[in-house]
Design an enzyme around this catalytic site. Structure first.
Site, PDB file in Angstrom:
ATOM      1  N   LYS A   1      -1.403  42.482  18.955  1.00 13.20           N
ATOM      2  CA  LYS A   1      -1.006  43.295  17.809  1.00 13.20           C
ATOM      3  C   LYS A   1       0.240  42.677  17.188  1.00 13.20           C
ATOM      4  CE  LYS A   1       0.332  47.991  16.519  1.00 13.20           C
ATOM      5  NZ  LYS A   1       0.413  49.379  16.980  1.00 13.20           N
TER       6      LYS A   1
ATOM      7  N   LYS B   1      -5.264  42.829  15.958  1.00  6.92           N
ATOM      8  CA  LYS B   1      -4.833  43.693  14.864  1.00  6.92           C
ATOM      9  C   LYS B   1      -3.632  43.093  14.159  1.00  6.92           C
ATOM     10  CE  LYS B   1      -2.853  48.184  14.163  1.00  6.92           C
ATOM     11  NZ  LYS B   1      -2.171  49.268  14.793  1.00  6.92           N
TER      12      LYS B   1
HETATM   13  C1  PBG Z   1       0.695  52.994  16.228  1.00  6.82           C
HETATM   14  C2  PBG Z   1      -0.287  52.334  15.345  1.00  6.82           C
HETATM   15  C3  PBG Z   1      -0.075  51.703  14.111  1.00  6.82           C
HETATM   16  C4  PBG Z   1      -1.344  51.412  13.605  1.00  6.82           C
HETATM   17  C5  PBG Z   1      -2.265  51.831  14.547  1.00  6.82           C
HETATM   18  N1  PBG Z   1      -1.590  52.363  15.637  1.00  6.82           N
HETATM   19  C6  PBG Z   1       1.138  51.487  13.311  1.00  6.82           C
HETATM   20  C7  PBG Z   1       2.226  50.630  13.748  1.00  6.82           C
HETATM   21  O1  PBG Z   1       2.177  49.899  14.733  1.00  6.82           O
HETATM   22  O2  PBG Z   1       3.241  50.734  13.048  1.00  6.82           O
HETATM   23  C8  PBG Z   1      -1.629  50.791  12.274  1.00  6.82           C
HETATM   24  C9  PBG Z   1      -2.972  51.043  11.744  1.00  6.82           C
HETATM   25  C10 PBG Z   1      -3.155  50.744  10.301  1.00  6.82           C
HETATM   26  O3  PBG Z   1      -2.277  50.194   9.621  1.00  6.82           O
HETATM   27  O4  PBG Z   1      -4.232  51.061   9.836  1.00  6.82           O
HETATM   28  N2  PBG Z   1       1.273  52.268  17.184  1.00  6.82           N
END
Ligand code: PBG
Length: 323
Positions: free
Chosen positions: A191, A244
């Site tokens: 991520k 992601k």
């Molecule tokens: C929470 C999380 C996030 C997303 C999914 N889970 C946001 C972040 O890390 O700030 C983002 C999903 C999206 O942008 O569609 N940890």
């Protein structure tokens, strides 16, 4: 002469030689569920996506069932936030209630829960703060509590998204020790610290109150590090590895697909959705066609599973076989 165009001559042959096909079975649809009553709020930066309270969610769930979308990823928006995000493990918390509601009324829907704290903490970070940073190991203790309460409420799969070291091992142990050895874990293994999450943070109210997430989410420059993250999640017992965001990281999806025999998921995140919606609303692109092309690119890159806000629209198009 090599005539590669022979296999493009007619629709019939083009269909036969198509290498990658999208299916509704590839999709997971994210849902934002907000504590309270009578809530159905459009998220302004994500046209078509709403936050629902449980008493208003059935219309949306009926639609998913009609479209044969079988999996959802739940995000909770609590009424109260605090330093540690303790509402994440409240057995009557928003996610726990939502799981129970969906299980009773839509028993066939497969429920995946996002395991994180940023929507639940007053500071908007993904764990316990110490010395101005998220403390890894005390956050792991809270992750255990959260995961167990999701499992007790009836979640089918958990997906830790906080990028804490050791979280997969910690969750696997917690689940196994409590009678949930058959409950799978999808790791948000790779991520990145991405600006594509902007609209989500509006949707979930999870913008960090200070600093950023660079001490736990990955630097977009790094490719080898992605393999390291995936390696540890694989060794710790993840059942599915996720990358992601998706679109700007197709190379990473392919790297993981080549390196591991686990199913690979990608998260087609909020900013990727909003960009296409905005351009389409301006009449600058054909939104449906660009949506299908980008989803296809993720699958072609190696994603077996695509988490996407486009799931409903794409399912409709696949159903009518327009593309
Ligand atoms: C929470 C999380 C996030 C997303 C999914 N889970 C946001 C972040 O890390 O700030 C983002 C999903 C999206 O942008 O569609 N940890």
């Amino acid at each position: 002469m090599f005539r590669t165009r022979r296999l493009r001559k007619k629709e019939g042959i083009r269909r036969l030689v198509q290498e990658t096909k999208l299916s509704v079975d590839d999709f997971i649809y994210p849902l934002f569920i907000e504590e309270g009553k009578n809530i159905e709020t459009e998220i302004s930066s994500m046209p078509g996506i709403k936050r629902f309270s449980i008493d208003r969610i059935s219309k949306e769930l009926d639609e998913l069932v009609d479209l044969k979308i079988s999996s959802v990823l739940l995000f909770g928006i609590p009424a109260r936030k605090d330093e540690e995000g303790t509402q994440t493990w409240n057995e009557n918390g928003i996610i726990q209630e939502a799981i129970r509601y969906i299980k009773i009324h839509y028993p066939k829907l497969y429920i995946i829960t996002d395991v994180c704290f940023c929507e639940y903490t007053s500071h908007g970070h993904c764990g316990v703060i110490m010395d101005n940073d998220v403390d890894n190991d005390s956050t792991l203790l809270n992750i255990s509590k959260q995961v167990l309460s999701h499992a007790n409420a009836g979640a089918d799969m958990v997906a830790p998204s906080g990028m804490m070291d050791g979280s997969i091992e910690n969750i696997r142990q917690t689940l196994d020790n409590n009678g949930y050895s058959n409950l799978p874990i999808m790791g948000y293994s790779v991520k990145y610290s991405s600006s594509f999450y902007g609209p989500f943070r509006e949707a979930a109210g999870s913008t960090p109150g200070f600093g950023n997430r660079k001490t736990y989410q990955m630097d977009p420059s790094n490719r080898h590090e992605a393999l390291r993250e995936a390696k540890y999640d694989n060794q710790e017992g993840a059942d599915i590895l996720m990358v992601k965001p998706a679109l700007a990281y197709l190379d990473i999806i392919r790297d993981l697909k080549n390196a591991y025999d686990l199913p690979i998921a990608c998260y087609n995140v909020s900013g990727e959705y909003s960009m296409i919606k905005a351009a389409a609303q301006n009449g600058w692109i054909d939104g449906d066609m660009v949506m299908m092309e980008t989803l296809l690119s993720m699958k072609r890159a190696g994603a077996d599973i695509i988490i996407t806000y486009f799931a409903k629209e794409a399912a409709r198009i696949l159903d009518s076989n327009n593309i």
